[in-house]
Design a protein around this motif. Structure first.
Motif, PDB file in Angstrom:
ATOM      1  N   MET A 119       0.829  -1.211   0.000  1.00  0.00           N
ATOM      2  CA  MET A 119       0.000   0.000   0.000  1.00  0.00           C
ATOM      3  C   MET A 119       0.858   1.253   0.000  1.00  0.00           C
ATOM      4  N   GLY A 120       2.037   1.175   0.650  1.00  0.00           N
ATOM      5  CA  GLY A 120       2.947   2.318   0.619  1.00  0.00           C
ATOM      6  C   GLY A 120       3.431   2.601  -0.790  1.00  0.00           C
ATOM      7  N   ILE A 121       3.783   1.515  -1.495  1.00  0.00           N
ATOM      8  CA  ILE A 121       4.219   1.688  -2.889  1.00  0.00           C
ATOM      9  C   ILE A 121       3.089   2.256  -3.734  1.00  0.00           C
ATOM     10  N   ASN A 122       1.894   1.725  -3.539  1.00  0.00           N
ATOM     11  CA  ASN A 122       0.751   2.208  -4.325  1.00  0.00           C
ATOM     12  C   ASN A 122       0.411   3.659  -3.989  1.00  0.00           C
ATOM     13  N   ALA A 123       0.565   4.054  -2.741  1.00  0.00           N
ATOM     14  CA  ALA A 123       0.309   5.450  -2.360  1.00  0.00           C
ATOM     15  C   ALA A 123       1.311   6.381  -3.038  1.00  0.00           C
ATOM     16  N   TYR A 124       2.563   5.906  -3.115  1.00  0.00           N
ATOM     17  CA  TYR A 124       3.592   6.710  -3.805  1.00  0.00           C
ATOM     18  C   TYR A 124       3.244   6.866  -5.284  1.00  0.00           C
ATOM     19  N   ILE A 125       2.814   5.777  -5.926  1.00  0.00           N
ATOM     20  CA  ILE A 125       2.451   5.837  -7.348  1.00  0.00           C
ATOM     21  C   ILE A 125       1.254   6.769  -7.541  1.00  0.00           C
ATOM     22  N   ALA A 126       0.283   6.678  -6.602  1.00  0.00           N
ATOM     23  CA  ALA A 126      -0.907   7.535  -6.717  1.00  0.00           C
ATOM     24  C   ALA A 126      -0.539   9.009  -6.580  1.00  0.00           C
ATOM     25  N   SER A 127       0.312   9.318  -5.610  1.00  0.00           N
ATOM     26  CA  SER A 127       0.721  10.715  -5.432  1.00  0.00           C
ATOM     27  C   SER A 127       1.505  11.215  -6.637  1.00  0.00           C
ATOM     28  N   LEU A 128       2.334  10.324  -7.222  1.00  0.00           N
ATOM     29  CA  LEU A 128       3.101  10.710  -8.416  1.00  0.00           C
ATOM     30  C   LEU A 128       2.175  11.026  -9.578  1.00  0.00           C
ATOM     31  N   TRP A 129       1.110  10.224  -9.741  1.00  0.00           N
ATOM     32  CA  TRP A 129       0.167  10.464 -10.826  1.00  0.00           C
ATOM     33  C   TRP A 129      -0.593  11.762 -10.601  1.00  0.00           C
ATOM     34  N   LEU A 130      -0.969  12.055  -9.342  1.00  0.00           N
ATOM     35  CA  LEU A 130      -1.688  13.286  -9.045  1.00  0.00           C
ATOM     36  C   LEU A 130      -0.839  14.511  -9.334  1.00  0.00           C
ATOM     37  N   GLN A 131       0.470  14.388  -9.134  1.00  0.00           N
ATOM     38  CA  GLN A 131       1.355  15.535  -9.326  1.00  0.00           C
ATOM     39  C   GLN A 131       1.741  15.734 -10.783  1.00  0.00           C
ATOM     40  N   THR A 132       1.975  14.620 -11.481  1.00  0.00           N
ATOM     41  CA  THR A 132       2.524  14.735 -12.848  1.00  0.00           C
ATOM     42  C   THR A 132       1.559  14.245 -13.927  1.00  0.00           C
ATOM     43  N   LYS A 133       0.442  13.662 -13.502  1.00  0.00           N
ATOM     44  CA  LYS A 133      -0.532  13.088 -14.423  1.00  0.00           C
ATOM     45  C   LYS A 133       0.050  11.972 -15.288  1.00  0.00           C
ATOM     46  N   THR A 134       1.144  11.390 -14.822  1.00  0.00           N
ATOM     47  CA  THR A 134       1.742  10.255 -15.540  1.00  0.00           C
ATOM     48  C   THR A 134       2.534   9.408 -14.554  1.00  0.00           C
ATOM     49  N   ILE A 135       2.598   8.125 -14.853  1.00  0.00           N
ATOM     50  CA  ILE A 135       3.462   7.236 -14.054  1.00  0.00           C
ATOM     51  C   ILE A 135       4.410   6.493 -14.995  1.00  0.00           C
TER      52      ILE A 135
END
Length: 326
Positions: free
Chosen positions: A263-279
């Protein structure tokens, strides 16, 4: 436990004194050793002055061992013989022999003359110091290096993992109080871990150095493969001892740790997508986070299921008895 036996043949003992000491001896193809072993046992016990019986368990011998045992049973009061239909292993031999023992003190030893019956009084003296199980320590071991070096490593690892400060877990020469053999259930190849199992039940474990003799007849029945099996059995013993009644503590801890990491990894990916709109370039990390989360849930569910069935069934050692002579 599968037991099929023919009607037992009974010998009439010369003495009616209650048995104080039961000596349990498993064997496999030890025809030449049995008579001299019995002579040494009789000599030791005559000098010790305690009533005793000797229980031989023939673990599927293909030589003339059973013929010798029948002779000993016919000529020596107090000799009990159990014959398996095939080889089931030392743990099964103990499982069959212990219930037949009438004494309050149980001695186990091997039948190959490498264990010295003269050590029996010393083992019992140590037992009377307040211990429940006393294990022999072959301090000077007369075996080839291919056996002694792996054995030392095995004993060192077992001692560190189990927390028991004895040097020789696999020595066949041991003394037990009656309650220990009644409480500790063994199966598979767990005979070498009886001290560990007894320790996990709360019994006091002691040790004395014992004399070890070179093998006089035959060949060893244990190959190098027992080392790997021994370590796998150690994992079994530690799991059963610490987590048998509460498996969720083990599976739940591991599952929650993996779940939190996922869940920590997924939270990081989610925050990255919210900030940059891309993963972009983060898909492997996303898959890893999902994998850890799913594994965590599955392991916790496994722990819950294991908790529900804990102690609902205990594996029984299977062995098939051809004959019992009492």
């Amino acid at each position: 436990m599968n037991v099929h036996s023919t009607p037992a043949t009974h010998a009439t003992p010369d003495a009616v004194d209650p048995v104080e000491i039961s000596i349990v001896i498993p064997l496999l193809n030890e025809e030449e050793s049995l008579r001299p072993l019995m002579d040494k046992v009789r000599e030791t016990m005559a000098a010790y002055g305690r009533s005793y019986e000797v229980i031989f368990i023939d673990d599927g011998s293909t030589d003339g061992s059973m013929r010798v045992l029948e002779e000993l049973h016919a000529t020596h009061p107090g000799v009990v013989v159990i014959q398996f239909r095939r080889n089931f292993g030392k743990a099964a031999a103990y499982s069959a022999g212990f219930p037949q023992a009438a004494g309050q003190t149980i001695i186990t030893m091997d039948a190959d003359l490498q264990d010295d019956p003269a050590e029996i009084p010393n083992l019992i003296a140590k037992l009377n110091e307040g211990y429940d199980l006393v294990s022999g320590w072959k301090k000077v071991r007369l075996d080839p290096f291919r056996k002694t070096i792996p054995s030392k490593f095995f004993n060192w690892v077992t001692g560190r993992v189990s927390g028991i400060s004895i040097h020789d877990f696999n020595c066949g020469l041991k003394a037990y109080r009656r309650q220990v053999v009644d409480d500790v259930k063994i199966y598979g190849e767990l005979h070498r871990y009886i001290p560990v199992l007894a320790h996990l039940e709360g019994y006091r474990i002691g040790e004395i150095s014992v004399q070890h003799h070179a093998r006089q007849f035959g060949t060893t029945k244990y190959g190098s493969g027992r080392l790997l099996k021994g370590f796998l059995d150690l994992l079994t013993v530690m799991f059963l001892g610490k987590y048998m009644a509460r498996p969720l503590h083990l599976f739940g801890t591991l599952g929650v740790m993996l779940g939190i990491l996922g869940m920590g990894i997924n939270a990081y990916i989610a925050s990255l997508w919210l900030q940059t709109k891309t993963i972009q370039h983060r898909y492997p990390l996303l898959f890893l986070g999902v994998l850890f989360t799913v594994l965590g849930v599955q392991i916790v569910c496994t722990g819950l299921l294991a908790d529900m069935i804990a102690r609902s069934a205990r594996p029984n050692e299977k062995y098939n008895i051809r004959k019992i002579l009492r």
